[in-house]
Scaffold this active site. Sequence first.
Site, short mmCIF file in Angstrom:
data_model
loop_
_atom_site.label_atom_id
_atom_site.label_comp_id
_atom_site.label_asym_id
_atom_site.label_seq_id
_atom_site.Cartn_x
_atom_site.Cartn_y
_atom_site.Cartn_z
N MET A 94 0.74 -1.19 0.02
CA MET A 94 -0.35 0.19 -0.18
C MET A 94 0.34 1.30 0.20
SD MET A 94 -2.49 -1.78 -0.27
CE MET A 94 -3.91 -0.57 -0.14
N HIS A 113 -4.64 -5.47 -8.04
CA HIS A 113 -5.58 -4.34 -7.90
C HIS A 113 -7.04 -5.31 -7.51
CE1 HIS A 113 -6.94 -0.58 -7.40
NE2 HIS A 113 -7.85 -0.65 -8.13
N GLU A 146 4.82 3.72 -13.57
CA GLU A 146 4.67 4.55 -13.33
C GLU A 146 3.47 5.29 -12.71
OE1 GLU A 146 7.31 4.24 -15.58
OE2 GLU A 146 9.35 5.41 -14.84
C1 GAR Z 1 -5.74 -7.24 -1.49
O1 GAR Z 1 -7.72 -7.56 -2.30
C2 GAR Z 1 -4.88 -6.49 -3.06
O2 GAR Z 1 -6.04 -6.73 -4.13
C3 GAR Z 1 -4.81 -5.31 -2.29
O3 GAR Z 1 -5.33 -5.49 -0.66
C4 GAR Z 1 -5.85 -6.31 -0.47
C5 GAR Z 1 -4.15 -7.51 0.21
O4 GAR Z 1 -4.41 -8.56 0.75
N1 GAR Z 1 -4.21 -4.37 -2.78
C6 GAR Z 1 -4.89 -3.14 -2.91
O5 GAR Z 1 -5.65 -2.53 -3.27
C7 GAR Z 1 -3.21 -2.44 -3.73
N2 GAR Z 1 -3.99 -0.90 -4.49
P1 GAR Z 1 -3.34 -9.03 1.25
O6 GAR Z 1 -2.33 -8.39 2.04
O7 GAR Z 1 -4.04 -10.69 2.26
O8 GAR Z 1 -2.47 -10.42 -0.37
#
Ligand code: GAR
Length: 206
Positions: A94, A113, A146
């Site tokens: 994140m 994503h 980017e």
């Molecule tokens: C997942 O849903 C992933 O797609 C999202 O965070 C979560 C992480 O879960 N990613 C984003 O939102 C990136 N912009 P996890 O730590 O259990 O894999």
Amino acid sequence: MAERSRARVGVLISGRGSNMLALLYAARQADCPYVIALVVANDPEAPGLAFARAEGVATFGLSHKGRKRADFDALVDAELRSAGIEYVALAGYMRLLSDDFVARWAGRIVNIHPSLLPRHKGLDTHARALAEGDRVAGCTVHVVTEALDDGPVLGQTEVAILPGDTPDSLAARVLIAEHQLYSRTLAAFVLREAAQPLLSPQSRRA
Ligand code: GAR
């Protein structure tokens, strides 16, 4: 597949790490073309780091707090390189990456994503899908560039939205789809990249 011929993947996480585990468990299949060689988190307390350690995977946890983005990313880059990493998989990472980091790993970073890109880039994807009356949600694996959540799409899975869905109930189903999609897409990606040198420069551009 022989261990030395598998692509070495470093996974960057920020928290729970369920996608990282999905990649790791898929890599235990004999025919998987990649191995998870390092898990990095920008929070030393990220639960996913403990899961990775328990599975015998090397980890590097370092808080980004108090460090400039470029300095932090340079430390991560050094860890990835000293572990012989060839591809980087973002899995719930994140943090925005510095342009320099993206340039150093150009074409070799992928991200998952939780939306059907190009819809709902950024955060709160499930709440936004519900608020906008979407009929389907889903997830996307794409190459990182980017620009945020913008690189070439490698794979997507649609997930139906049910009447009465909340952001949490929808996120739970999308997460199941993420776990399936990410490992298959990463495997196909590294196989495709490994085959590239066999192609002529002209056909690579096509
Ligand atoms: C997942 O849903 C992933 O797609 C999202 O965070 C979560 C992480 O879960 N990613 C984003 O939102 C990136 N912009 P996890 O730590 O259990 O894999």
